[in-house]
Scaffold this motif. Sequence first.
Motif, PDB file in Angstrom:
ATOM      1  N   ARG A 143       0.747  -1.242  -0.012  1.00 43.02           N
ATOM      2  CA  ARG A 143      -0.093   0.243  -0.145  1.00 43.02           C
ATOM      3  C   ARG A 143       1.161   1.324   0.024  1.00 43.02           C
ATOM      4  O   ARG A 143       0.605   2.074  -0.645  1.00 43.02           O
ATOM      5  CB  ARG A 143      -0.800   0.083   1.450  1.00 43.02           C
ATOM      6  CG  ARG A 143      -1.951   1.458   1.050  1.00 43.02           C
ATOM      7  CD  ARG A 143      -2.577   1.390   2.262  1.00 43.02           C
ATOM      8  NE  ARG A 143      -3.280   0.152   2.796  1.00 43.02           N
ATOM      9  CZ  ARG A 143      -4.500  -0.405   2.018  1.00 43.02           C
ATOM     10  NH1 ARG A 143      -5.096   0.398   1.145  1.00 43.02           N
ATOM     11  NH2 ARG A 143      -5.248  -1.348   2.419  1.00 43.02           N
ATOM     12  N   THR A 180      -3.868  -4.430   0.735  1.00 40.67           N
ATOM     13  CA  THR A 180      -2.550  -4.275   0.121  1.00 40.67           C
ATOM     14  C   THR A 180      -1.350  -3.856   1.252  1.00 40.67           C
ATOM     15  O   THR A 180      -0.336  -3.882   0.900  1.00 40.67           O
ATOM     16  CB  THR A 180      -2.531  -2.786  -0.807  1.00 40.67           C
ATOM     17  OG1 THR A 180      -3.311  -2.021  -0.367  1.00 40.67           O
ATOM     18  CG2 THR A 180      -2.839  -3.195  -2.125  1.00 40.67           C
ATOM     19  N   ASN A 198      -9.067  -3.402  -3.136  1.00 43.23           N
ATOM     20  CA  ASN A 198      -7.672  -2.337  -2.517  1.00 43.23           C
ATOM     21  C   ASN A 198      -7.125  -1.651  -3.701  1.00 43.23           C
ATOM     22  O   ASN A 198      -6.505  -0.406  -3.544  1.00 43.23           O
ATOM     23  CB  ASN A 198      -7.020  -2.923  -1.590  1.00 43.23           C
ATOM     24  CG  ASN A 198      -7.796  -2.893  -0.129  1.00 43.23           C
ATOM     25  OD1 ASN A 198      -7.590  -2.199   0.550  1.00 43.23           O
ATOM     26  ND2 ASN A 198      -8.553  -3.948   0.035  1.00 43.23           N
ATOM     27  N   ASN A 203      -7.243   2.629  -4.557  1.00 46.11           N
ATOM     28  CA  ASN A 203      -6.095   3.361  -5.113  1.00 46.11           C
ATOM     29  C   ASN A 203      -6.637   4.162  -6.469  1.00 46.11           C
ATOM     30  O   ASN A 203      -6.047   5.311  -6.641  1.00 46.11           O
ATOM     31  CB  ASN A 203      -4.791   2.369  -5.165  1.00 46.11           C
ATOM     32  CG  ASN A 203      -3.697   3.266  -5.462  1.00 46.11           C
ATOM     33  OD1 ASN A 203      -3.469   3.755  -6.650  1.00 46.11           O
ATOM     34  ND2 ASN A 203      -2.843   3.590  -4.600  1.00 46.11           N
TER      35      ASN A 203
END
Length: 399
Positions: A119, A231, A264, A268
């Motif tokens: 992430r 992530t 996830n 983003n």
Amino acid sequence: MSRYRIFKVADAIAYAREAAGLASDLPLRGEEIGDGNLNQVFRVWSPGEPHGVIVKQALPYIRCIGESWPLTRDRARIEAQILLRHGEACPEYTVAVLHHDPALSAMLLEDLSDHRVWRQALLDDQLFPEAAAQLGRYLARVHYHSSAFYLDYQAQRAVSTRFVNPELMAITEAVFFVDPFRDHERNNVEPLIRAEAEQLWADDALKVKVAALKHDFRCKGEALLHGDLHTGSVMVAAGTLKVIDAEFGGYGPIGFDLGVIFANLLLNVCSQPGRHPAVIGQRYQQQRIEEIRALWQSFRADFIALAAGSADPALAEAGYAQAFMRRVWRDALGYAGCEMVRRTIGIAHVADLDGIEDPVRRVACQRQALSLGRTLVMEAEQLDDTAFNLLLVQQIIAG
Ligand code: SR1
Ligand code: MG
């Protein structure tokens, strides 16, 4: 008398020394490095040595909430056993458990300081081009080897009983499928997006679809899931990755893990207009969409190849694995939609959206995440991968 105590740095060092069999006079240092919602995490190392070890310990409550939300410490034992089992199926991409001590609710893990949390890497616009395909391979292996394609009836029942994780999976049921779809005190709704949240809470057709996904999450024990594959549960490095943090694992639908990671990456995608000018943001959006495609392709290809060797003559029937993959894809889109909604208005958010400083841009990105999440839940049955890509281009990239 119980040996359990909440570790301070000195306790983590003492545990690491004993568990790793380090000499009593070897100088060791330690620091708390945990930033997760549930546990404490320490790094312990010897000065001058490039690698240390990680000590992870479960507290008798949820770390980010405090003692008002008690939680079984047995989760540490279950997590260690899941990681070991996943490590047998896919040692390359599963963090190594070096030792675990159920009485201390602690485990010793390999040190991944030379990796980055995926992430965080994505938020720094750092591309790890192989990560998505590797994660697909990891999922194919851990899912296949705990599924009915690989284990016979008795073995699979025995394994699924051994990995029963009722308290943590009940939390997932609550914070993933229940709270975010109604006005619950645990939710965390940004005031500027309250109207959109209330619209979701009044959407009965959506709630029927979510009910079916929740019901399957409870009843469709297809494989031993990671259970929280966002992530932040993936550590990446040049040419490789390691999956960590399996405390929410247990038997469930294979599409759940895929859906969580898709979501996830999509969160983003939704965050890009809040963090970059359009032309740059669109490039990163395309990268994330390409990652979803690569992840799915490698998962599907590897799972089908493994399934061809199944000892079960019925499940090995030509064409069945492909048909099963079509169901897994639809499940994954539904779970992805739930994850997008719950990470936007539920108890546990993501830095991709919450880290956008400008409130107007942040809320615009949150709206996009809620809208795409709802669409995925509602239309999962109709979206093959071409239609899914078209949807992303229409809903997000074209603005
Ligand atoms: C109260 S626990 C909330 C979330 O934190 C963990 O990271 C899991 O995602 C869980 O759903
Ligand atoms: Mg976690």
